[in-house]
Design a protein around this motif. Structure first.
Motif, PDB file in Angstrom:
ATOM      1  N   ILE A   1     -26.005 -46.936  10.634  1.00  0.00           N
ATOM      2  CA  ILE A   1     -25.376 -46.936  10.478  1.00  0.00           C
ATOM      3  C   ILE A   1     -24.953 -47.740  12.130  1.00  0.00           C
ATOM      4  O   ILE A   1     -25.304 -46.978  12.804  1.00  0.00           O
ATOM      5  CB  ILE A   1     -24.336 -45.443  10.754  1.00  0.00           C
ATOM      6  CG1 ILE A   1     -24.855 -44.653   9.251  1.00  0.00           C
ATOM      7  CG2 ILE A   1     -23.254 -45.810  10.395  1.00  0.00           C
ATOM      8  CD1 ILE A   1     -24.417 -43.437   9.420  1.00  0.00           C
TER       9      ILE A   1
ATOM     10  N   PHE B   1     -26.131 -50.150   6.734  1.00  0.00           N
ATOM     11  CA  PHE B   1     -24.842 -50.817   5.653  1.00  0.00           C
ATOM     12  C   PHE B   1     -24.246 -52.361   5.593  1.00  0.00           C
ATOM     13  O   PHE B   1     -23.966 -52.190   4.680  1.00  0.00           O
ATOM     14  CB  PHE B   1     -23.623 -49.344   6.968  1.00  0.00           C
ATOM     15  CG  PHE B   1     -22.250 -49.661   5.667  1.00  0.00           C
ATOM     16  CD1 PHE B   1     -21.921 -49.191   4.634  1.00  0.00           C
ATOM     17  CD2 PHE B   1     -21.304 -50.802   5.624  1.00  0.00           C
ATOM     18  CE1 PHE B   1     -20.599 -49.395   3.645  1.00  0.00           C
ATOM     19  CE2 PHE B   1     -20.117 -50.584   5.100  1.00  0.00           C
ATOM     20  CZ  PHE B   1     -19.673 -49.826   3.908  1.00  0.00           C
TER      21      PHE B   1
ATOM     22  N   GLU C   1     -24.003 -53.759   2.422  1.00  0.00           N
ATOM     23  CA  GLU C   1     -22.904 -55.713   1.852  1.00  0.00           C
ATOM     24  C   GLU C   1     -23.312 -56.107   1.895  1.00  0.00           C
ATOM     25  O   GLU C   1     -22.465 -57.017   1.381  1.00  0.00           O
ATOM     26  CB  GLU C   1     -22.039 -54.300   2.973  1.00  0.00           C
ATOM     27  CG  GLU C   1     -20.229 -55.283   2.606  1.00  0.00           C
ATOM     28  CD  GLU C   1     -20.254 -56.430   3.309  1.00  0.00           C
ATOM     29  OE1 GLU C   1     -19.269 -57.435   2.337  1.00  0.00           O
ATOM     30  OE2 GLU C   1     -20.885 -57.069   4.414  1.00  0.00           O
TER      31      GLU C   1
END
Length: 216
Positions: A19, A23, A27
Motif C-alpha cells: 500500500i 494497489f 489498478e
C-alpha cells in the motif's frame, strides 16, 4: 540505533510495496485491460481517472513518492544482499534472488513508462485519445512489445512474491501450512494478473486497434 533504523526502513519498504504501490499496480493493469474491450472503454476509464479531484497531489504523495522510496531502498537491499545460491540453492533463495532481479527490472521499466505515458502527457497536455494513440503506436514495435511483456511479468512477480514474503515478515502466515496456502494463492494471482497485463498489450498492438479509435 542503526539496527533499529534498518528495521524501520525495511518495514516501511515492505509496507509501501503493498500500500499504495501494489494497489496502484493492480489498478493500472485493470485500466489497461479495458483496452481489450476497445479503445473507447480505455479512454473512458482514463478520462475518469484524470477527473479525480486533486489528482496531481494524490499522484505525488500516494504514488510517486512511495514508489521512489520503495524503488531506491529496494536497490540498496538488492546490492547489499548475499544470495548464497551456489551454497544454499533452496527454493526460498531462488525466490529471494528473483525478487531482487525483478525489482531492478521493474524500477527501470517504471521510470521509462512514467516518462513515456505520464510526464510527456503532462508536458504536452495530451488528451486521453492522444495518449491512447501514442501508446498503441509505441507498443506496435516488436522490440518494445517484448520489453513490455518482460517488464509486466517482472512487476507482477515482484508484487505477488513480495506479498507472500510480506505476510511472513509481518507474522500473518507463521506456520508451514499457512505459507503453502498463501504461496498457492499468490501463484494463482501471478498468472491471473499477468494475463490481464499481457492481454492489454496484445490489444494495444493489434493492427486494427487504431482503426477503431475515433479521433476527436
Amino acid at each position: 540505533m542503526s539496527s533499529q533504523r534498518s528495521f524501520f526502513n525495511r518495514r516501511l519498504h515492505s509496507l509501501l510495496g503493498v500500500i499504495p504501490v501494489g494497489f496502484f499496480l493492480l489498478e493500472h493493469l485493470y485500466t489497461n485491460y479495458l483496452a481489450t474491450k476497445g479503445p473507447q472503454e480505455f479512454i473512458k476509464q482514463v478520462e475518469w481517472l484524470w477527473g479525480i479531484p486533486f489528482l496531481p497531489v494524490l499522484e505525488v504523495f500516494f504514488i510517486f513518492l512511495p514508489l521512489l522510496y520503495h524503488g531506491v531502498y529496494g536497490l540498496y537491499i538488492a546490492f547489499q544482499a548475499k544470495n548464497n545460491l551456489e551454497r544454499f540453492g533452496t527454493f526460498r533463495n531462488w525466490m529471494f534472488v528473483l525478487q531482487r532481479i525483478t525489482g531492478v527490472v521493474t524500477l527501470v521499466f517504471v521510470t521509462w513508462h512514467v516518462w513515456e505515458t505520464r510526464l510527456q502527457v503532462a508536458l504536452n497536455q495530451s488528451t486521453a485519445v492522444e495518449l491512447t494513440r501514442d501508446f498503441a503506436q509505441l507498443i506496435s514495435n516488436d522490440v518494445t512489445f517484448v520489453l513490455y511483456i518482460i517488464a509486466v511479468v517482472s512487476a507482477v512477480f515482484h508484487f505477488c512474491n513480495g506479498m507472500w514474503t510480506f505476510l511472513i515478515t509481518w507474522g500473518v502466515t507463521v506456520g508451514q501450512r499457512a505459507q503453502r496456502v498463501s504461496f498457492a494463492i499468490f501463484t494463482f494471482l501471478f498468472f491471473a494478473v499477468s494475463y490481464l497485463g499481457i492481454s492489454a498489450l496484445v490489444a494495444f498492438s493489434k493492427a486494427d486497434f487504431l482503426q477503431h479509435l475515433a479521433l476527436k
